[in-house]
Design a protein around this motif. Structure first.
Motif, mmCIF file in Angstrom:
data_model
loop_
_atom_site.group_PDB
_atom_site.id
_atom_site.type_symbol
_atom_site.label_atom_id
_atom_site.label_comp_id
_atom_site.label_asym_id
_atom_site.label_seq_id
_atom_site.Cartn_x
_atom_site.Cartn_y
_atom_site.Cartn_z
ATOM 1 N N ASN A 31 90.173 54.130 42.737
ATOM 2 C CA ASN A 31 88.606 54.138 42.857
ATOM 3 C C ASN A 31 87.858 53.113 42.039
ATOM 4 O O ASN A 31 86.735 53.098 41.977
ATOM 5 C CB ASN A 31 88.263 55.599 42.549
ATOM 6 C CG ASN A 31 88.836 56.496 43.709
ATOM 7 O OD1 ASN A 31 88.809 56.154 44.905
ATOM 8 N ND2 ASN A 31 89.379 57.644 43.162
ATOM 9 N N THR A 77 87.150 53.402 38.544
ATOM 10 C CA THR A 77 86.242 53.986 37.874
ATOM 11 C C THR A 77 86.841 54.237 36.498
ATOM 12 O O THR A 77 88.099 54.312 36.380
ATOM 13 C CB THR A 77 85.880 55.064 38.172
ATOM 14 O OG1 THR A 77 86.797 56.030 38.679
ATOM 15 C CG2 THR A 77 84.994 54.647 39.693
ATOM 16 N N SER A 96 80.859 58.489 33.667
ATOM 17 C CA SER A 96 81.599 57.683 34.216
ATOM 18 C C SER A 96 80.888 56.246 34.460
ATOM 19 O O SER A 96 79.726 56.344 34.513
ATOM 20 C CB SER A 96 81.948 58.174 35.835
ATOM 21 O OG SER A 96 82.743 59.512 35.768
ATOM 22 N N GLN A 103 81.245 52.721 36.911
ATOM 23 C CA GLN A 103 82.066 52.042 38.265
ATOM 24 C C GLN A 103 82.211 50.583 37.813
ATOM 25 O O GLN A 103 81.544 49.748 37.230
ATOM 26 C CB GLN A 103 81.072 52.073 39.509
ATOM 27 C CG GLN A 103 81.686 51.518 40.768
ATOM 28 C CD GLN A 103 82.935 52.691 41.091
ATOM 29 O OE1 GLN A 103 82.807 53.811 41.362
ATOM 30 N NE2 GLN A 103 83.889 51.939 41.535
#
Length: 568
Positions: A178, A180, A289, A291
């Protein structure tokens, strides 16, 4: 009767004497009793009762005894200071120390003087002693504590070390699928302000106020170095650097191989660290988090990367008696090649080979036809004037034999140079702003005009030309060209595919200019000039150039413009 009275008188006297004696005895005894009673207060060397200092009862002591008692009381005495934290934990400070009165002499003097203000007689002293028994007097003043500050600071540092807890390390993880990464901030630790505790303890020992010292915990924030190192580790583990496209060229095969780069994935390490720190400072410890961002390799511009291989075929040129050039060129369909490169998948390669472009002519082809044809010529008559003729001859000598390769520009002023007496030029008539003057090199405009017409016949491109103010006699109206050093030049460009050679000379009363080259098409040129208008002051001519194919068909008619001349 008289005798009886005397006897009675003697008895009275006797009784009186006895009484007086008794009274005297009683008085003496009383005096002796008072003396004995007040004797202890004669030169009384004791401190009055109920006098104390810091809890030590000094009453009834001599000064020496009082001093000994005070010193004995303070000998080995220590003062402890408790440090209490908000959670109730308690620590004790007890530095090395020595306790003594601030001023022992003043304390003893104060103890001695207490109650002695009424006089020094035993009676006064007795009364003062009795009065002191019903009161109490605490001598003001405190003790002075001489403490070891370094030892105190060492104890404070040990306390701070005991209460200090390190913050938890931040932790992180990444998700390659993903794209991340996530960081969970560690909880902060706590410590205490060693300097604040030390300052408070010093104040307690300096003032003698040993009330418990209340200390606060101080948060120890996240270990930013550990956080930064951990995030850097995440970056190294989960991020990739974009691989730029590679281009290799092969000069021998005239090809280039392009390998398309691959994208990378990155995140902003500093921004993530800042976000984690901000959340921790706000009391939050949830994961933060980030990205990842895709970083693409730079686009490939085929036109740019192939530039070192692309080259035009070289024209054949004539230099120092030899022909050079005529080499093959190489080209690439940039649009089609760009489409091939753009269609590549990441990491794929393609080899592009350039196509040969043959030169217009080879050296051998040009050698066979070099200067074979007369492309254009013009012959103009001149009147016989020695100075002017000399100038015409010198100008022609500078021009005669000049070779111009394809694309090169002929400049009259460049090749002829400045017309000066040192070069042999003579004065002759010229016209400046409508006025007739004489100047070195006068008359060379006829050579320029003759070359102009020859260049028109040779179908060359005229790049710089100006007409005279007054109409000349040696060429038709509208077909002249004037030159003046440093002001006006005459230039034309060799637009043929072959080298040309210019011949300029005087013969049979004429200025002769012949342009030799190669006419491989058979085309030819004619010129036309006619008057379009005139009045008492001016006359106007229009000039045209006609280009014909070898079969005589007209290819193009070119308008050379109208020229209006002043009449003299």
């Amino acid at each position: 009767m008289k005798k009886k009275k005397n006897t009675q008188r003697r008895k009275t006297v006797k009784y009186a004497l006895i009484t007086a004696g008794i009274l005297l005895a009683l008085g003496a005894a009383a005096i002796l009793g008072v003396y004995i009673w007040l004797a202890p207060y004669q030169n009384y060397d004791r401190i009055f009762p109920n006098v104390s200092y810091n809890g030590v009862e000094l009453g009834g002591m001599t000064l020496a005894e009082a001093q000994s008692a005070i010193e004995s009381n303070l000998s080995g005495k220590t003062f402890n200071l408790n440090v209490i934290f908000p959670d109730g934990s308690q620590y004790t400070l007890s530095p090395r120390q020595e306790v003594k009165p601030v001023d022992l002499g003043a304390v003893l003097s104060d103890a001695w003087q207490y109650g002695r203000g009424g006089g020094s007689s035993p009676f006064h002293v007795y009364r003062a002693v009795q009065a002191a028994k019903s009161t109490s007097y605490q001598i003001p003043g405190g003790n002075m504590i001489d403490y070891d500050a370094e030892n105190l600071r060492s104890q404070v540092d040990r306390i701070v070390e005991q209460v200090t807890t390190k913050p938890e390390d931040s932790t992180g993880t990444g998700d390659s699928e993903n794209k991340t990464v996530s960081v969970t901030p560690g909880h902060p630790g706590h410590t205490a302000d060693a300097q604040a505790i030390f300052d408070g303890a010093c104040e307690a020992y300096d003032t003698g106020n040993f009330n418990a010292l209340l200390a606060d915990y101080v948060d120890v924030p996240l270990d930013e170095n550990q956080l930064t190192a951990m995030i850097s580790s995440l970056y190294s583990k989960f991020c990739t650097t974009a691989a730029e496209s590679r281009v290799s060229t092969d000069q021998e095969t005239h090809s280039l191989t392009i390998t398309k780069g691959t994208p990378g994935w990155v995140f902003d390490q500093q921004a993530l660290a800042d976000a984690v720190i901000a959340q921790a400072e706000a009391g939050g410890y949830q994961p933060v988090s980030a990205q990842m961002e895709e970083i693409l390799p730079a686009d490939i511009d085929v036109a740019v990367v192939s530039k070192s291989l692309v080259q035009d075929p070289t024209p054949v040129e004539y230099h120092d008696g030899a022909l050079t050039g005529g080499e093959v060129g190489y080209t690439l369909d940039v649009e089609a090649a760009q489409a091939q490169v753009d269609a590549l998948s990441w990491g794929e390669s393609v080899t592009l080979t350039l196509e040969e472009v043959q030169p217009e002519h080879t050296v051998e082809e040009v050698r066979e036809v070099l200067f074979r044809d007369v492309l254009g010529e013009c012959h103009t008559a001149y009147y016989n004037n020695y100075n002017r003729t000399t100038n015409l001859r010198l100008a022609c000598q500078e021009i005669d034999g000049i070779i111009m390769n394809p694309g090169r520009v002929f400049s009259f002023n460049t090749f002829v140079g400045e017309r000066t007496a040192e070069k042999g030029y003579r004065t002759a008539i010229i016209y400046v702003d409508g006025e007739e003057e004489t100047d070195d090199g006068g008359g060379v405009c006829q050579v320029a005009s003759t070359i102009y017409d020859a260049a028109l016949y040779a179908d060359m491109e005229i790049t710089d030309r100006a007409t005279h103010q007054f109409m000349v006699t040696y060429v038709e109206g509208g077909l002249d060209a004037t030159v003046y050093w440093g002001v006006q030049d005459f230039c034309f460009k060799n637009t043929s595919d072959y080298p040309i050679q210019i011949h300029a000379y005087l013969e049979n009363g004429r200025v002769n200019v012949v342009i030799n080259g190669t006419n491989d098409t058979g085309k030819y040129v004619t010129l036309d000039s006619y008057r379009t208008d005139s009045d008492a002051e001016t006359v106007t001519y229009a000039a045209f150039q006609y280009v014909y194919a070898s079969d005589g068909s007209l290819i193009e008619k070119r308008d050379l413009g109208e020229v209006t001349y002043d009449r003299e």
